[in-house]
Design a protein around this motif. Structure first.
Motif, mmCIF file in Angstrom:
data_model
loop_
_atom_site.group_PDB
_atom_site.id
_atom_site.type_symbol
_atom_site.label_atom_id
_atom_site.label_comp_id
_atom_site.label_asym_id
_atom_site.label_seq_id
_atom_site.Cartn_x
_atom_site.Cartn_y
_atom_site.Cartn_z
ATOM 1 N N GLY A 171 -14.527 4.086 -7.210
ATOM 2 C CA GLY A 171 -13.573 3.033 -6.489
ATOM 3 C C GLY A 171 -13.588 3.072 -4.637
ATOM 4 N N GLU A 172 -14.577 4.046 -4.417
ATOM 5 C CA GLU A 172 -15.575 3.917 -3.054
ATOM 6 C C GLU A 172 -15.189 2.599 -2.845
ATOM 7 N N LEU A 173 -16.598 2.088 -3.519
ATOM 8 C CA LEU A 173 -17.008 0.948 -3.491
ATOM 9 C C LEU A 173 -15.905 0.065 -4.021
ATOM 10 N N MET A 174 -15.294 0.046 -4.591
ATOM 11 C CA MET A 174 -14.648 -1.370 -4.755
ATOM 12 C C MET A 174 -13.411 -0.695 -3.193
ATOM 13 N N ALA A 175 -13.576 -0.385 -2.731
ATOM 14 C CA ALA A 175 -12.252 -0.345 -1.713
ATOM 15 C C ALA A 175 -13.334 -0.695 -0.460
ATOM 16 N N GLU A 176 -15.022 -0.306 -0.231
ATOM 17 C CA GLU A 176 -14.422 -0.627 1.029
ATOM 18 C C GLU A 176 -15.489 -1.966 1.085
ATOM 19 N N TYR A 177 -15.221 -2.454 0.117
ATOM 20 C CA TYR A 177 -16.101 -4.075 -0.202
ATOM 21 C C TYR A 177 -14.415 -4.949 0.700
ATOM 22 N N LEU A 178 -13.545 -3.988 0.171
ATOM 23 C CA LEU A 178 -12.286 -4.744 0.976
ATOM 24 C C LEU A 178 -11.644 -4.936 2.220
ATOM 25 N N VAL A 179 -11.727 -3.149 2.491
ATOM 26 C CA VAL A 179 -11.735 -3.058 3.843
ATOM 27 C C VAL A 179 -13.236 -3.719 4.589
ATOM 28 N N ASN A 180 -14.246 -3.872 4.632
ATOM 29 C CA ASN A 180 -15.364 -4.698 5.254
ATOM 30 C C ASN A 180 -14.622 -6.216 5.984
ATOM 31 N N ARG A 181 -14.682 -6.578 4.606
ATOM 32 C CA ARG A 181 -13.545 -8.374 4.639
ATOM 33 C C ARG A 181 -12.525 -8.409 4.989
ATOM 34 N N THR A 182 -11.425 -7.642 4.551
ATOM 35 C CA THR A 182 -9.995 -7.505 5.103
ATOM 36 C C THR A 182 -9.921 -6.190 5.428
ATOM 37 N N PRO A 183 -9.921 -5.925 6.960
ATOM 38 C CA PRO A 183 -9.408 -4.392 7.430
ATOM 39 C C PRO A 183 -7.825 -4.340 8.165
ATOM 40 N N TYR B 122 -10.469 4.892 -4.326
ATOM 41 C CA TYR B 122 -9.975 3.728 -3.110
ATOM 42 C C TYR B 122 -9.457 4.687 -2.229
ATOM 43 N N LYS B 123 -8.302 5.560 -2.171
ATOM 44 C CA LYS B 123 -7.354 6.552 -1.339
ATOM 45 C C LYS B 123 -8.862 7.092 0.299
ATOM 46 N N ASN B 124 -9.715 7.778 -1.400
ATOM 47 C CA ASN B 124 -10.847 7.987 0.372
ATOM 48 C C ASN B 124 -11.271 7.084 1.461
ATOM 49 N N VAL B 125 -11.263 5.681 0.664
ATOM 50 C CA VAL B 125 -11.956 4.731 2.019
ATOM 51 C C VAL B 125 -10.193 4.440 2.311
ATOM 52 N N LEU B 126 -9.251 4.199 2.106
ATOM 53 C CA LEU B 126 -7.959 3.382 2.535
ATOM 54 C C LEU B 126 -6.831 3.965 3.671
ATOM 55 N N THR B 127 -7.251 5.461 3.151
ATOM 56 C CA THR B 127 -5.753 6.599 3.529
ATOM 57 C C THR B 127 -6.906 6.149 5.318
ATOM 58 N N ASN B 128 -7.624 6.281 5.879
ATOM 59 C CA ASN B 128 -7.170 6.216 7.986
ATOM 60 C C ASN B 128 -6.940 4.354 8.168
ATOM 61 N N PHE B 129 -6.918 3.473 7.323
ATOM 62 C CA PHE B 129 -6.925 2.384 7.473
ATOM 63 C C PHE B 129 -5.018 2.763 7.161
ATOM 64 N N ILE B 130 -4.154 3.422 6.406
ATOM 65 C CA ILE B 130 -2.777 3.462 6.152
ATOM 66 C C ILE B 130 -2.771 4.314 7.196
ATOM 67 N N LYS B 131 -2.991 5.181 7.423
ATOM 68 C CA LYS B 131 -1.963 5.830 8.902
ATOM 69 C C LYS B 131 -2.242 4.889 9.471
ATOM 70 N N GLY C 263 -1.082 2.294 10.515
ATOM 71 C CA GLY C 263 -1.296 1.290 10.008
ATOM 72 C C GLY C 263 -1.750 -0.647 10.115
ATOM 73 N N ARG C 264 -2.738 -0.678 9.543
ATOM 74 C CA ARG C 264 -3.606 -1.397 9.367
ATOM 75 C C ARG C 264 -3.940 -2.118 8.058
ATOM 76 N N ILE C 265 -3.553 -0.769 7.197
ATOM 77 C CA ILE C 265 -3.430 -1.575 5.597
ATOM 78 C C ILE C 265 -2.291 -0.908 5.290
ATOM 79 N N ARG C 266 -1.584 -1.847 4.377
ATOM 80 C CA ARG C 266 0.132 -1.591 3.512
ATOM 81 C C ARG C 266 -0.173 -1.592 1.872
ATOM 82 N N ILE C 267 -0.147 -0.438 1.526
ATOM 83 C CA ILE C 267 0.005 -1.538 0.040
ATOM 84 C C ILE C 267 1.913 -1.499 -0.461
ATOM 85 N N THR C 268 1.721 -2.742 -0.770
ATOM 86 C CA THR C 268 3.005 -2.846 -0.687
ATOM 87 C C THR C 268 3.212 -2.791 -2.591
ATOM 88 N N PHE C 269 1.873 -2.837 -3.515
ATOM 89 C CA PHE C 269 2.856 -2.352 -4.316
ATOM 90 C C PHE C 269 1.305 -1.783 -5.023
#
Length: 351
Positions: free
Chosen positions: A147-159, A182-191, A193-199
């Motif tokens: 899950g971390e690898l998947m999320a890392e690839y996305l935030v590196n391309r679309t932070p 996923y959440k290990n990687v995304l949490t700080n970006f969500i906090k 406001g850079r990333i929003r989980i819309t669904f």
């Protein structure tokens, strides 16, 4: 003492030793199996063969079992929990020495484990962890890392942007581990406001048509998003199929895992960003090795600390996954997982 008598006593001694060890005279010198020898029987209770990867697990387990002189008896529950329980009953009736189970339901499969343990059969939870069960071994990949690898690839391309998460089956413990990654990687970006989980939603029994419908609904409702985490390549395929109908394939980033052939093809074609390769041969061969050792009462070591399954600390063997994108697709080819000609089938210049 005459030489003849000495040789006779020596022969009698050797014969006695071979009889005590349950071997024939010929086996003692040739390694041949005695008459009536029964190979170790491994029962494999599979939840499904729906995804490409499970065909490989079955074939590699069978291949390694043959190499070890063991017999593999396979049952496929087609994602039906009651069917899987009944199939475990059948495997036990066949006189198996060890049960390898890919559980359909992380909780309900504990009943099948209990059944096997009552019969004195050791149980290996393969790839998916069974909760609250007295398992002898859990063998899988580092699923949080997947899950971390998947999320890392996305935030590196679309932070920055709107993300969609489509989890797999809620009955599969791996999905919760992927999600934790996923959440290990995304949490700080969500906090910040850079990333929003819309669904975010789940796909029962890993059904691709559910993932397809989620994306179709989001697009028809004009809900904006620019990245999708799909829990495996089968779900990613359905996501990309829906996107393609709106001419958005390749424009909205999609990640998956399992390194299915179709997933690898989409990566080199540019409609899927990456996948995570899990060396299934390595997993299956190691599981077969441990199953045979376990059934034979031999000592064995695992490479990871025990994992708590809610009730028991379970000995565990964990294998490292590998991220795959356009740049390192040769790893898949070198491992013999897919042929280059198949991966680049729709990219003639790279065949």
């Amino acid at each position: 003492m005459s030489k003849r008598r000495s040789y006779g006593l020596l022969a009698l001694a050797l014969l006695g030793l071979t009889l005590l060890s349950g071997c024939s005279w010929w086996q003692a010198f040739s390694g041949a199996r005695p008459i009536g020898y029964q190979p170790i029987r491994i029962g494999l209770a599979m939840a499904t063969l729906q995804e490409e990867r499970w065909w490989r697990d079955r074939e590699y387990l069978a291949e390694r079992a043959r190499q070890l002189g063991a017999e593999l008896i396979v049952q496929n529950a087609n994602n039906e929990q009651q069917e899987q329980y009944q199939q475990v009953e059948y495997l036990l009736s066949r006189g198996i020495d060890v049960l390898v189970i890919v559980p359909h339901d992380l909780n309900q499969a504990a009943a099948a484990v209990q059944l096997a343990k009552k019969a004195g059969i050791k149980v290996i939870s393969y790839d998916r962890l069974i909760r609250n069960a007295n398992l002898d071994l859990y063998i899988s990949f580092d699923n949080i890392k997947v899950g971390e690898l998947m999320a890392e690839y996305l935030v590196n391309r679309t932070p920055n942007g709107n993300y969609v998460i489509i989890n797999g089956a809620p009955t599969d413990n791996n999905c919760y581990m992927f999600n934790q990654g996923y959440k290990n990687v995304l949490t700080n970006f969500i906090k910040d406001g850079r990333i929003r989980i819309t669904f975010e939603a789940w796909a029962d029994d890993w059904k691709p048509e559910i993932a397809y419908q989620y994306i179709q609904t989001l697009l028809s409702q004009k809900k904006p998003f620019n990245a999708v985490i799909a829990a495996n390549d089968s779900l990613a395929s359905a996501v990309i199929e829906a996107l393609s109908e709106w001419r958005l394939a390749g424009k909205i980033l999609v990640v998956g895992h399992d390194a299915d052939l179709s997933g690898c093809q989409r990566i080199v074609e540019g409609t899927q960003l990456m996948t995570v390769y899990k060396p299934i041969r390595k997993l299956a061969y190691r599981a077969a090795d441990l199953a045979v050792a376990m059934a034979g009462g031999k000592n064995y070591k695992t490479n990871h600390a025990p994992i708590f399954n809610g009730k028991h600390f379970v000995p565990s063997e964990i294998i490292t996954p590998i991220p795959i994108d356009k740049e390192n697709m040769d790893i898949i080819v070198r491992d013999g997982f897919h042929r280059k000609s198949e991966i680049y089938m729709n990219v003639p210049s790279h065949r």
